[in-house]
Design a protein around this motif. Structure first.
Motif, PDB file in Angstrom:
ATOM      1  N   LYS A  19      32.577  43.976  28.817  1.00 47.43           N
ATOM      2  CA  LYS A  19      33.113  42.498  29.059  1.00 47.43           C
ATOM      3  C   LYS A  19      32.769  41.635  29.982  1.00 47.43           C
ATOM      4  N   ARG A  20      32.786  40.278  29.644  1.00 50.22           N
ATOM      5  CA  ARG A  20      32.265  39.398  30.543  1.00 50.22           C
ATOM      6  C   ARG A  20      32.862  39.461  31.907  1.00 50.22           C
ATOM      7  N   SER A  21      34.162  39.595  31.973  1.00 50.58           N
ATOM      8  CA  SER A  21      34.467  39.776  33.313  1.00 50.58           C
ATOM      9  C   SER A  21      34.184  40.765  34.119  1.00 50.58           C
ATOM     10  N   GLU A  22      33.863  42.118  33.499  1.00 51.22           N
ATOM     11  CA  GLU A  22      33.339  43.027  34.215  1.00 51.22           C
ATOM     12  C   GLU A  22      31.938  43.072  34.689  1.00 51.22           C
ATOM     13  N   LEU A  23      31.033  42.149  33.987  1.00 51.09           N
ATOM     14  CA  LEU A  23      29.832  41.829  34.190  1.00 51.09           C
ATOM     15  C   LEU A  23      29.691  40.853  35.430  1.00 51.09           C
ATOM     16  N   ILE A  24      30.539  39.772  35.210  1.00 49.28           N
ATOM     17  CA  ILE A  24      30.797  38.936  36.267  1.00 49.28           C
ATOM     18  C   ILE A  24      31.252  39.775  37.860  1.00 49.28           C
ATOM     19  N   LYS A  25      32.162  40.497  37.655  1.00 41.31           N
ATOM     20  CA  LYS A  25      32.624  41.267  38.837  1.00 41.31           C
ATOM     21  C   LYS A  25      31.437  42.186  39.433  1.00 41.31           C
ATOM     22  N   GLU A  26      31.026  42.904  38.548  1.00 42.18           N
ATOM     23  CA  GLU A  26      29.854  43.841  38.960  1.00 42.18           C
ATOM     24  C   GLU A  26      28.539  43.230  39.750  1.00 42.18           C
ATOM     25  N   TYR A  27      28.267  42.285  38.995  1.00 36.41           N
ATOM     26  CA  TYR A  27      26.862  41.607  39.408  1.00 36.41           C
ATOM     27  C   TYR A  27      27.116  40.302  40.296  1.00 36.41           C
ATOM     28  N   GLU A  28      28.366  40.300  40.734  1.00 33.32           N
ATOM     29  CA  GLU A  28      28.872  39.275  41.668  1.00 33.32           C
ATOM     30  C   GLU A  28      28.247  37.917  41.243  1.00 33.32           C
ATOM     31  N   LEU A  29      28.618  37.567  40.062  1.00 37.98           N
ATOM     32  CA  LEU A  29      28.285  36.069  39.370  1.00 37.98           C
ATOM     33  C   LEU A  29      29.507  35.376  39.367  1.00 37.98           C
ATOM     34  N   THR A  30      29.184  33.944  39.237  1.00 40.86           N
ATOM     35  CA  THR A  30      30.361  33.144  38.892  1.00 40.86           C
ATOM     36  C   THR A  30      30.283  32.685  37.458  1.00 40.86           C
TER      37      THR A  30
END
Length: 43
Positions: free
Chosen positions: A26-37
């Motif tokens: 999921k997009r939200s998981e990737l953003i959270k895991e890799y500390e992206l905005t």
């Protein structure tokens, strides 16, 4: 207040993120895991 330094991402890192997204992560998981905005993720 000082501006943050803009982060640079390698082509390999970008491809890894795309591959994980295509694999169903999921997009939200990737953003959270890799500390992206969200805005960086969409670019």
């Amino acid at each position: 207040m000082a501006r943050k330094v803009r982060r640079q991402f390698s082509d390999e890192f970008t491809q890894q993120i795309v591959d994980l997204l295509n694999a169903g992560m999921k997009r939200s998981e990737l953003i959270k895991e890799y500390e992206l905005t969200p805005s960086i993720f969409d670019k």
